[in-house]
Enzyme design. Structure first.
Site, mmCIF file in Angstrom:
data_model
loop_
_atom_site.group_PDB
_atom_site.id
_atom_site.type_symbol
_atom_site.label_atom_id
_atom_site.label_comp_id
_atom_site.label_asym_id
_atom_site.label_seq_id
_atom_site.Cartn_x
_atom_site.Cartn_y
_atom_site.Cartn_z
ATOM 1 C CB THR A 133 -59.316 43.213 -60.937
ATOM 2 O OG1 THR A 133 -59.016 44.149 -59.897
ATOM 3 C CG2 THR A 133 -58.000 42.777 -61.555
ATOM 4 C CD GLU A 135 -55.476 46.343 -57.051
ATOM 5 O OE1 GLU A 135 -54.240 46.292 -57.069
ATOM 6 O OE2 GLU A 135 -56.102 47.160 -56.375
ATOM 7 C CE1 TYR A 157 -56.165 39.151 -58.127
ATOM 8 C CE2 TYR A 157 -56.109 41.550 -58.255
ATOM 9 C CZ TYR A 157 -56.821 40.359 -58.295
ATOM 10 O OH TYR A 157 -58.178 40.380 -58.502
ATOM 11 C CE LYS A 161 -57.975 38.051 -61.142
ATOM 12 N NZ LYS A 161 -59.198 37.285 -61.481
#
Ligand code: NAP
Ligand code: G4F
Length: 383
Positions: A133, A135, A157, A161
């Site tokens: 991601t 992110e 999160y 990841k």
């Protein structure tokens, strides 16, 4: 012989589009779904095949990313040519409330898939796509972000990841597995979960237009995201696994937009002009004008007087409960590598995405209004 794919997270936004895409390509698709107290297969109901029919090409298995033995058994039974690891606790804000679970499902869950493939002797057969991601870039170290930009995750999160990203690279280098990361920037659709910002906005805009809701409360209106359409992004996942060599790719549009502007675009799709004023938690959005012809075309003449009565009133507010302890203020991706090496080109731009989402939510909310007006229970939960 048909290729066999296993999709974790098949009940999610991307899982549903990917399953449909691979079935059209002639794959036999297996999907991992969680047990839940109510049906959670709404997004894939149109693909469902009764277990009693022979030669099914879409098969669901109960499972969970936190259960190694379950994942290993399913992979052993399915013997997949390709695994798309999409399952995750994917909500950034919720990951601050459930950090340990998020690390387990999103981080260690990825390891479980890779290790199962290794232990089952499938390293030469099974290719793995890991749903990484944008992110990961978090507090961005470079603008725009590309494959070589250093990561700086800003949420439980994103940290989970980050582990998923590197364990995928490590298993590729250590064991020669065809394992790749797609570093996907935000992608949305009519199937997007209702608590992500775009869907929250398109649902609320439709409800406000039909007189079903007075106002929507948002978090940080100034953050910027690089939004594409999920349909384009699942095609990129497939392309990544068709390459001779495994590698990592940024998938993005290269255009960034504030949440505030997304809200304006969603309402404008129905001819409703929103003007923002004030700052931070005191910022509000009011209806400045309505284009009667466009509104009639998109929402319906029967709702025109309702929206006209709202001109000059607040329909967007800010509630600090939606702020994040650490925010990702800016994401904008550089998709040069995926365009050159994969030949990937998105078909949707942001305008087409907003149109698709608004069309779908207006239709959905009209159905909700009909049910409500006829005494049936309707969804009454907003976040
Ligand atoms: P989504 O709609 O939230 O779907 C997530 C899927 O994972 C759902 O099927 C969910 O099942 C399943 N899941 C969650 N926890 C699980 C667990 N412990 N065991 C088994 N399944 C579990 O997410 P999405 O937008 O499709 O995203 C797909 C993947 O890409 C995710 O890994 C996400 O983090 C990543 N990603 C998404 C974006 C984006 O903008 N959409 C961008 C970059 C990366 P239920 O249906 O039962 O909840
Ligand atoms: O839609 P969001 O919740 O998505 P976010 O945090 O960017 O994460 C999504 O995209 C990631 C890819 O970059 C995925 F990895 C991840 O799984 C997920 O799909 O929030 C987008 C922005 C944030 O800056 C947030 O603070 O919108 C801001 N925002 C403002 N008001 C809001 C709200 N977000 C939500 N969910 N709800 C609001 O009311």
């Amino acid at each position: 012989m048909s290729k066999v794919a296993l999709i974790t997270g098949v009940t999610g936004q991307d899982g549903a589009y990917l399953a449909e895409f691979l079935l059209k390509k002639g794959y036999i698709v297996h999907g991992l779904k969680r047990r839940s107290s109510m049906f959670n297969t709404d997004r894939i109901d149109h693909l469902y095949q009764d277990p009693h029919i022979e030669n099914r090409n879409f098969i669901l298995h109960y499972g969970d990313m936190t259960d190694s033995m379950n994942l290993t058994r399913i992979i052993q039974d399915v013997q997949p040519d390709e695994i798309y690891n999409l399952a995750a606790m994917s909500h950034v804000k919720v990951s601050f409330d459930t950090p340990e679970y998020t690390a387990n499902a999103d981080g260690i869950g990825t390891l479980r898939i890779l290790e199962a493939v290794r232990l089952l002797g499938l390293t030469k057969k099974t290719r793995i796509y890991q749903a990484s991601t944008s992110e990961l870039y978090g507090l961005v170290q470079e603008v725009p972000q590309k494959e070589t930009t250093p990561f700086y995750p800003r949420s439980p999160y994103a940290v989970a990841k980050l582990y998923g990203y590197w364990i995928t690279v490590n298993y590729r280098e250590a064991y020669g597995i065809h394992a790749s990361n797609g570093i996907l920037f935000n992608h949305e659709s009519p199937l997007r979960g209702e608590t992500f910002v775009t869907r929250k906005v398109t649902r609320a805009a439709a409800r406000i237009a039909l007189g079903m809701q007075d106002k929507v409360f948002m978090g940080n209106l100034s953050s910027r995201r690089d939004w594409g359409h999920a349909k384009d992004y699942v095609r990129a996942m497939y392309l990544i696994l068709q390459q001779d060599q495994p590698d990592d790719y940024v998938i993005a549009t290269g255009i960034t937009t504030t949440i505030r502007d997304f809200i304006k675009m969603a309402f404008a799709e129905m001819g409703v002009e929103i003007a923002f004023s004030g700052e931070d938690a005191k910022e509000v959005g009011i209806i400045k004008s309505v284009d009667n012809k466009l509104f009639t075309e998109k929402a319906g003449a029967e709702y025109l007087s309702t929206i006209e009565n709202r001109i000059g009133t607040e329909v967007v507010g800010v509630d600090e409960r939606y702020f994040r302890p650490t925010e990702v203020e800016l994401l904008i991706g550089d998709p040069t590598k995926s365009k050159t090496k994969l030949g990937w080109e998105p078909e949707y731009d942001l305008t087409a995405l907003v149109k698709d989402m608004m069309q779908s939510d207006i239709k959905l909310m009209k159905k909700e209004a009909f049910l409500r007006d006829n005494g049936f229970k309707t969804l009454n939960y907003f976040e």
